[in-house]
Design a protein around this motif. Structure first.
Motif, PDB file in Angstrom:
ATOM      1  N   LYS A 219       0.934  -1.090  -0.097  1.00 23.11           N
ATOM      2  CA  LYS A 219      -0.098   0.109   0.037  1.00 23.11           C
ATOM      3  C   LYS A 219       0.938   1.034  -0.069  1.00 23.11           C
ATOM      4  O   LYS A 219       1.788   1.526   0.699  1.00 23.11           O
ATOM      5  N   PHE A 220       0.581   2.400  -0.868  1.00 23.62           N
ATOM      6  CA  PHE A 220       1.315   3.365  -1.133  1.00 23.62           C
ATOM      7  C   PHE A 220       0.485   4.625  -0.683  1.00 23.62           C
ATOM      8  O   PHE A 220      -0.688   4.645  -0.895  1.00 23.62           O
ATOM      9  N   TYR A 221       0.849   5.577  -0.138  1.00 25.53           N
ATOM     10  CA  TYR A 221      -0.079   6.765   0.178  1.00 25.53           C
ATOM     11  C   TYR A 221       1.055   8.117  -0.236  1.00 25.53           C
ATOM     12  O   TYR A 221       2.231   7.949   0.252  1.00 25.53           O
ATOM     13  N   VAL A 222       0.433   8.838  -0.985  1.00 20.04           N
ATOM     14  CA  VAL A 222       1.267   9.920  -1.743  1.00 20.04           C
ATOM     15  C   VAL A 222       0.751  11.122  -0.433  1.00 20.04           C
ATOM     16  O   VAL A 222      -0.405  11.549  -0.742  1.00 20.04           O
ATOM     17  N   ASP A 223       1.806  11.693   0.065  1.00 18.43           N
ATOM     18  CA  ASP A 223       1.592  13.042   1.086  1.00 18.43           C
ATOM     19  C   ASP A 223       1.808  14.069   0.602  1.00 18.43           C
ATOM     20  O   ASP A 223       2.869  14.081   0.087  1.00 18.43           O
ATOM     21  N   ILE A 224       0.885  15.088   0.759  1.00 18.76           N
ATOM     22  CA  ILE A 224       1.419  16.493   0.128  1.00 18.76           C
ATOM     23  C   ILE A 224       1.025  17.502   1.005  1.00 18.76           C
ATOM     24  O   ILE A 224      -0.165  17.424   1.581  1.00 18.76           O
ATOM     25  N   ASP A 225       1.619  18.603   1.137  1.00 18.57           N
ATOM     26  CA  ASP A 225       1.156  19.630   1.808  1.00 18.57           C
ATOM     27  C   ASP A 225      -0.349  20.242   1.285  1.00 18.57           C
ATOM     28  O   ASP A 225      -0.206  20.438   0.060  1.00 18.57           O
ATOM     29  N   GLU A 226      -1.176  20.657   2.210  1.00 14.01           N
ATOM     30  CA  GLU A 226      -2.492  21.044   1.809  1.00 14.01           C
ATOM     31  C   GLU A 226      -2.455  22.400   0.779  1.00 14.01           C
ATOM     32  O   GLU A 226      -3.199  22.485  -0.013  1.00 14.01           O
ATOM     33  N   ASP A 227      -1.433  23.162   1.379  1.00 13.66           N
ATOM     34  CA  ASP A 227      -1.353  24.369   0.340  1.00 13.66           C
ATOM     35  C   ASP A 227      -0.846  24.106  -0.952  1.00 13.66           C
ATOM     36  O   ASP A 227      -1.632  24.698  -2.087  1.00 13.66           O
ATOM     37  N   ILE A 228       0.076  23.044  -1.146  1.00 12.09           N
ATOM     38  CA  ILE A 228       0.664  22.917  -2.509  1.00 12.09           C
ATOM     39  C   ILE A 228      -0.478  22.143  -3.165  1.00 12.09           C
ATOM     40  O   ILE A 228      -0.594  22.450  -4.420  1.00 12.09           O
ATOM     41  N   GLN A 229      -1.017  21.284  -2.638  1.00 13.50           N
ATOM     42  CA  GLN A 229      -2.326  20.386  -3.157  1.00 13.50           C
ATOM     43  C   GLN A 229      -3.604  21.377  -3.983  1.00 13.50           C
ATOM     44  O   GLN A 229      -3.727  21.150  -4.923  1.00 13.50           O
ATOM     45  N   LYS A 230      -3.746  22.294  -2.838  1.00 12.29           N
ATOM     46  CA  LYS A 230      -4.637  23.451  -3.388  1.00 12.29           C
ATOM     47  C   LYS A 230      -4.198  24.104  -4.568  1.00 12.29           C
ATOM     48  O   LYS A 230      -4.998  24.425  -5.649  1.00 12.29           O
TER      49      LYS A 230
END
Length: 85
Positions: free
Chosen positions: A5-16
């Motif tokens: 199982k992989f999860y791609v984590d990213i800062d919410e501001d960058i995601q937005k």
């Protein structure tokens, strides 16, 4: 054979920022906020909790080249495993 199982984590501001850039490219117009907020609320319920179950948590800010190198290494491990007697 494999259960990884992989999860791609990213800062919410960058995601937005990335999301609104794509929304502009897709000409979502005034519906962009509604669609983004709906997707965000669903992610908080269904996607983010899966981070704790992930075998690998990947940095969503990494370059595509870094992901390609990582995937190739994983695929080499799988290929080696598949050739084992």
């Amino acid at each position: 054979c494999f259960d990884i199982k992989f999860y791609v984590d990213i800062d919410e501001d960058i995601q937005k920022t990335r999301w609104y850039r794509r929304a502009k490219e897709r000409d979502l117009g005034e519906s962009a906020d509604r669609v983004y907020n709906n997707a965000l609320s669903k992610a908080k319920i269904y996607i983010r909790p899966s981070k704790s179950d992930a075998d690998f948590v990947l940095n969503g800010e990494a370059s595509i080249e870094c992901y390609q190198i990582f995937i190739e290494k994983v695929m080499n491990i799988v290929r080696e495993y598949m050739q084992m007697p």
